[in-house]
Design a protein around this motif. Structure first.
Motif, PDB file in Angstrom:
ATOM      1  N   LEU A  42       0.827  -1.200   0.000  1.00  8.60           N
ATOM      2  CA  LEU A  42       0.000   0.000   0.000  1.00  8.60           C
ATOM      3  C   LEU A  42       0.865   1.256   0.000  1.00  8.60           C
ATOM      4  CD1 LEU A  42      -2.877   1.170   0.213  1.00  8.60           C
ATOM      5  CD2 LEU A  42      -2.540   1.180   2.689  1.00  8.60           C
ATOM      6  N   VAL A  43       1.901   1.275   0.813  1.00  8.15           N
ATOM      7  CA  VAL A  43       2.792   2.444   0.862  1.00  8.15           C
ATOM      8  C   VAL A  43       3.513   2.620  -0.471  1.00  8.15           C
ATOM      9  CG1 VAL A  43       4.895   3.344   1.937  1.00  8.15           C
ATOM     10  CG2 VAL A  43       3.060   2.436   3.350  1.00  8.15           C
ATOM     11  N   ARG A  44       3.988   1.518  -1.031  1.00  3.23           N
ATOM     12  CA  ARG A  44       4.700   1.623  -2.317  1.00  3.23           C
ATOM     13  C   ARG A  44       3.776   2.060  -3.444  1.00  3.23           C
ATOM     14  NH1 ARG A  44       9.645  -2.302  -3.162  1.00  3.23           N
ATOM     15  NH2 ARG A  44      10.590  -2.083  -1.120  1.00  3.23           N
ATOM     16  N   CYS A  45       2.546   1.605  -3.431  1.00  5.93           N
ATOM     17  CA  CYS A  45       1.600   2.012  -4.473  1.00  5.93           C
ATOM     18  C   CYS A  45       1.159   3.460  -4.297  1.00  5.93           C
ATOM     19  CB  CYS A  45       0.379   1.094  -4.464  1.00  5.93           C
ATOM     20  SG  CYS A  45       0.735  -0.570  -5.043  1.00  5.93           S
ATOM     21  N   ALA A  46       1.105   3.926  -3.064  1.00  2.00           N
ATOM     22  CA  ALA A  46       0.671   5.298  -2.800  1.00  2.00           C
ATOM     23  C   ALA A  46       1.785   6.310  -3.012  1.00  2.00           C
ATOM     24  CB  ALA A  46       0.143   5.409  -1.375  1.00  2.00           C
ATOM     25  N   ARG A  47       3.001   5.858  -3.133  1.00  2.92           N
ATOM     26  CA  ARG A  47       4.130   6.782  -3.244  1.00  2.92           C
ATOM     27  C   ARG A  47       4.022   7.739  -4.431  1.00  2.92           C
ATOM     28  NH1 ARG A  47      10.456   5.128  -3.631  1.00  2.92           N
ATOM     29  NH2 ARG A  47      11.235   7.242  -3.833  1.00  2.92           N
ATOM     30  N   PRO A  48       3.680   7.282  -5.646  1.00  2.00           N
ATOM     31  CA  PRO A  48       3.546   8.243  -6.746  1.00  2.00           C
ATOM     32  C   PRO A  48       2.461   9.292  -6.480  1.00  2.00           C
ATOM     33  CG  PRO A  48       3.664   6.022  -7.618  1.00  2.00           C
ATOM     34  CD  PRO A  48       3.536   5.911  -6.138  1.00  2.00           C
ATOM     35  N   LEU A  49       1.363   8.878  -5.872  1.00  4.27           N
ATOM     36  CA  LEU A  49       0.303   9.826  -5.545  1.00  4.27           C
ATOM     37  C   LEU A  49       0.789  10.849  -4.514  1.00  4.27           C
ATOM     38  CD1 LEU A  49      -2.670  10.690  -5.805  1.00  4.27           C
ATOM     39  CD2 LEU A  49      -3.155   9.115  -3.927  1.00  4.27           C
ATOM     40  N   ILE A  50       1.506  10.387  -3.519  1.00  9.23           N
ATOM     41  CA  ILE A  50       2.046  11.296  -2.504  1.00  9.23           C
ATOM     42  C   ILE A  50       3.039  12.270  -3.140  1.00  9.23           C
ATOM     43  CG2 ILE A  50       3.486  11.410  -0.423  1.00  9.23           C
ATOM     44  CD1 ILE A  50       2.145   8.729   0.392  1.00  9.23           C
ATOM     45  N   ASN A  51       3.895  11.769  -4.022  1.00 10.29           N
ATOM     46  CA  ASN A  51       4.854  12.647  -4.697  1.00 10.29           C
ATOM     47  C   ASN A  51       4.128  13.691  -5.557  1.00 10.29           C
ATOM     48  OD1 ASN A  51       7.019  11.367  -3.573  1.00 10.29           O
ATOM     49  ND2 ASN A  51       7.433  10.083  -5.353  1.00 10.29           N
ATOM     50  N   TYR A  52       3.089  13.270  -6.258  1.00 13.17           N
ATOM     51  CA  TYR A  52       2.325  14.200  -7.091  1.00 13.17           C
ATOM     52  C   TYR A  52       1.659  15.276  -6.232  1.00 13.17           C
ATOM     53  CZ  TYR A  52      -1.294  16.016 -10.145  1.00 13.17           C
ATOM     54  OH  TYR A  52      -2.116  16.851 -10.845  1.00 13.17           O
ATOM     55  N   LEU A  53       1.019  14.858  -5.145  1.00 12.48           N
ATOM     56  CA  LEU A  53       0.358  15.817  -4.264  1.00 12.48           C
ATOM     57  C   LEU A  53       1.360  16.780  -3.630  1.00 12.48           C
ATOM     58  CD1 LEU A  53      -2.309  13.553  -2.521  1.00 12.48           C
ATOM     59  CD2 LEU A  53      -2.670  15.282  -4.302  1.00 12.48           C
ATOM     60  N   ALA A  54       2.535  16.285  -3.261  1.00 14.57           N
ATOM     61  CA  ALA A  54       3.557  17.157  -2.682  1.00 14.57           C
ATOM     62  C   ALA A  54       4.042  18.170  -3.715  1.00 14.57           C
ATOM     63  CB  ALA A  54       4.718  16.321  -2.161  1.00 14.57           C
ATOM     64  N   THR A  55       4.217  17.716  -4.959  1.00 22.53           N
ATOM     65  CA  THR A  55       4.653  18.636  -6.013  1.00 22.53           C
ATOM     66  C   THR A  55       3.593  19.705  -6.258  1.00 22.53           C
ATOM     67  OG1 THR A  55       5.881  16.840  -7.048  1.00 22.53           O
ATOM     68  CG2 THR A  55       5.426  18.756  -8.412  1.00 22.53           C
ATOM     69  N   ARG A  56       2.327  19.312  -6.308  1.00 22.97           N
ATOM     70  CA  ARG A  56       1.251  20.280  -6.504  1.00 22.97           C
ATOM     71  C   ARG A  56       1.160  21.257  -5.328  1.00 22.97           C
ATOM     72  NH1 ARG A  56       0.946  21.230 -11.241  1.00 22.97           N
ATOM     73  NH2 ARG A  56       1.333  19.314 -12.333  1.00 22.97           N
ATOM     74  N   ALA A  57       1.369  20.764  -4.120  1.00 20.80           N
ATOM     75  CA  ALA A  57       1.326  21.647  -2.950  1.00 20.80           C
ATOM     76  C   ALA A  57       2.457  22.668  -2.992  1.00 20.80           C
ATOM     77  CB  ALA A  57       1.412  20.820  -1.665  1.00 20.80           C
TER      78      ALA A  57
END
Length: 102
Positions: A42-57
């Motif tokens: 779950l953490v590995r699959c969520a990593r791209p989403l977290i990176n995208y959200l951090a970049t947008r923030a």
């Protein structure tokens, strides 16, 4: 004949309890391994989403900083942390062994 050489075979109840204990530990270990594996996946699959959200923030914070005329503090701190995490990741990959104990 020496009496200490004569051993009694464990009874049926004791053998049954031993089998139940062994299998319950195995099932518990399998359950723990499965849950940990699911958490890691779950953490590995969520990593791209977290990176995208951090970049947008960061982009949103930069935009807001331009509008109000203040320096973007969180973006600079976040970029430094990201660089440090990347360096640590590559350092760990260089020093990791491929499962061969030496």
């Amino acid at each position: 004949m020496h009496p200490y050489l004569i051993t009694a075979k464990p009874g049926r109840i004791r053998r049954t309890l031993t089998v139940i204990r062994v299998w319950s530990v195995r099932i518990l270990a399998f359950t723990v391994m499965t849950l940990l594996g699911a958490a890691v996946l779950l953490v590995r699959c969520a990593r791209p989403l977290i990176n995208y959200l951090a970049t947008r923030a960061i982009y949103l914070e930069l935009w807001a900083a331009q509008r109000i005329g203040r320096p973007p503090v969180s973006g600079l701190v976040g970029a430094g942390l990201t660089d440090e995490f990347i360096a640590e990741f590559h350092r760990a990959r260089r020093t990791a062994t491929a499962g061969s104990p030496r």
